[in-house]
Design a protein around this motif. Sequence first.
Motif, PDB file in Angstrom:
ATOM      1  N   CYS A  42       0.865  -1.181   0.000  1.00 40.81           N
ATOM      2  CA  CYS A  42       0.000   0.000   0.000  1.00 40.81           C
ATOM      3  C   CYS A  42       0.901   1.230   0.000  1.00 40.81           C
ATOM      4  CB  CYS A  42      -0.910  -0.001   1.224  1.00 40.81           C
ATOM      5  SG  CYS A  42      -2.098   1.359   1.204  1.00 40.81           S
ATOM      6  N   ARG A  59      -4.732   6.676  -2.223  1.00 37.97           N
ATOM      7  CA  ARG A  59      -4.116   5.419  -1.776  1.00 37.97           C
ATOM      8  C   ARG A  59      -4.030   4.467  -2.968  1.00 37.97           C
ATOM      9  NH1 ARG A  59      -7.409   3.690   2.346  1.00 37.97           N
ATOM     10  NH2 ARG A  59      -8.518   2.297   0.948  1.00 37.97           N
ATOM     11  N   ARG A  70      -5.456  -1.346  -6.931  1.00 36.72           N
ATOM     12  CA  ARG A  70      -6.626  -0.628  -6.427  1.00 36.72           C
ATOM     13  C   ARG A  70      -6.212   0.802  -6.109  1.00 36.72           C
ATOM     14  NH1 ARG A  70     -11.546  -2.118  -4.025  1.00 36.72           N
ATOM     15  NH2 ARG A  70     -11.027  -4.258  -4.592  1.00 36.72           N
ATOM     16  N   THR A 107      -7.674   4.291  -4.486  1.00 36.54           N
ATOM     17  CA  THR A 107      -8.762   4.804  -3.666  1.00 36.54           C
ATOM     18  C   THR A 107      -8.629   6.312  -3.530  1.00 36.54           C
ATOM     19  OG1 THR A 107      -8.802   2.719  -2.431  1.00 36.54           O
ATOM     20  CG2 THR A 107      -9.927   4.604  -1.436  1.00 36.54           C
ATOM     21  N   ASP A 108      -9.729   7.017  -3.815  1.00 37.93           N
ATOM     22  CA  ASP A 108      -9.767   8.471  -3.722  1.00 37.93           C
ATOM     23  C   ASP A 108     -11.034   8.885  -2.990  1.00 37.93           C
ATOM     24  OD1 ASP A 108     -11.941   8.523  -5.655  1.00 37.93           O
ATOM     25  OD2 ASP A 108     -10.427   8.239  -7.209  1.00 37.93           O
ATOM     26  N   ASP A 119     -15.643   0.158  -6.351  1.00 38.67           N
ATOM     27  CA  ASP A 119     -16.237  -0.105  -5.040  1.00 38.67           C
ATOM     28  C   ASP A 119     -16.357   1.230  -4.310  1.00 38.67           C
ATOM     29  OD1 ASP A 119     -16.162  -2.871  -5.488  1.00 38.67           O
ATOM     30  OD2 ASP A 119     -14.160  -3.043  -4.611  1.00 38.67           O
ATOM     31  N   ARG A 120     -17.472   1.423  -3.634  1.00 42.54           N
ATOM     32  CA  ARG A 120     -17.668   2.639  -2.841  1.00 42.54           C
ATOM     33  C   ARG A 120     -17.930   2.255  -1.397  1.00 42.54           C
ATOM     34  NH1 ARG A 120     -20.309   7.532  -5.793  1.00 42.54           N
ATOM     35  NH2 ARG A 120     -19.301   7.320  -7.805  1.00 42.54           N
ATOM     36  N   GLN A 178     -14.143   6.129  -2.990  1.00 41.06           N
ATOM     37  CA  GLN A 178     -14.317   5.065  -3.968  1.00 41.06           C
ATOM     38  C   GLN A 178     -12.963   4.476  -4.337  1.00 41.06           C
ATOM     39  OE1 GLN A 178     -16.208   6.706  -7.437  1.00 41.06           O
ATOM     40  NE2 GLN A 178     -14.310   7.536  -8.245  1.00 41.06           N
ATOM     41  N   SER A 179     -13.002   3.208  -4.684  1.00 39.84           N
ATOM     42  CA  SER A 179     -11.820   2.508  -5.171  1.00 39.84           C
ATOM     43  C   SER A 179     -12.118   1.999  -6.562  1.00 39.84           C
ATOM     44  CB  SER A 179     -11.486   1.305  -4.277  1.00 39.84           C
ATOM     45  OG  SER A 179     -11.132   1.709  -2.985  1.00 39.84           O
ATOM     46  N   TRP A 183     -10.542  -0.602  -9.189  1.00 36.03           N
ATOM     47  CA  TRP A 183      -9.587  -1.706  -9.165  1.00 36.03           C
ATOM     48  C   TRP A 183      -9.512  -2.362 -10.536  1.00 36.03           C
ATOM     49  CZ3 TRP A 183     -11.632  -6.287 -10.658  1.00 36.03           C
ATOM     50  CH2 TRP A 183     -13.011  -6.435 -10.533  1.00 36.03           C
TER      51      TRP A 183
END
Length: 141
Positions: A11, A68, A85, A87-88, A124-125, A130-131, A133
């Motif tokens: 990560c 991330r 993935r 993520t923001d 994905d939320r 949200q991410s 991927w």
Amino acid sequence: MTMVVAERAWCLVVPHHARGARLARHRLAAELAGAVNSALLTDVIVVAAELVGNAVRHADPLPGGVIRVSWRLAPGAVADVVEVRVTDGGAGSSVPRPREVGMDATGGRGLSIVAALADGWGVDRDGLGQSVWARLSTAAD
């Protein structure tokens, strides 16, 4: 004798800025070099850069002004699988999706590139944002 290699995950937190994609590319290359074949590594780096670039252009940052980036390697006897993935903070109610753009367009191809290189991708939320991927694989060397 069969050797089983365990799944590995990383990560990285990068700035919500264009240099975040460069940082992610360099770290991915360093961590996955030698762990996956060069064709898969190249595709993973391109996909990660596109996803980070999209997050910078179209989404809000996470708290602290960051994005991330995480990735997971699941080595296998038949194929290595890497999941990336990003993520923001999300972009309101809009869901990321590929756009149709003209031949002369200077942008708008990011998710089409991701879709072309990945075995699958999605969004994905959760309560934090949200991410987006993408899962990529190729036959192991």
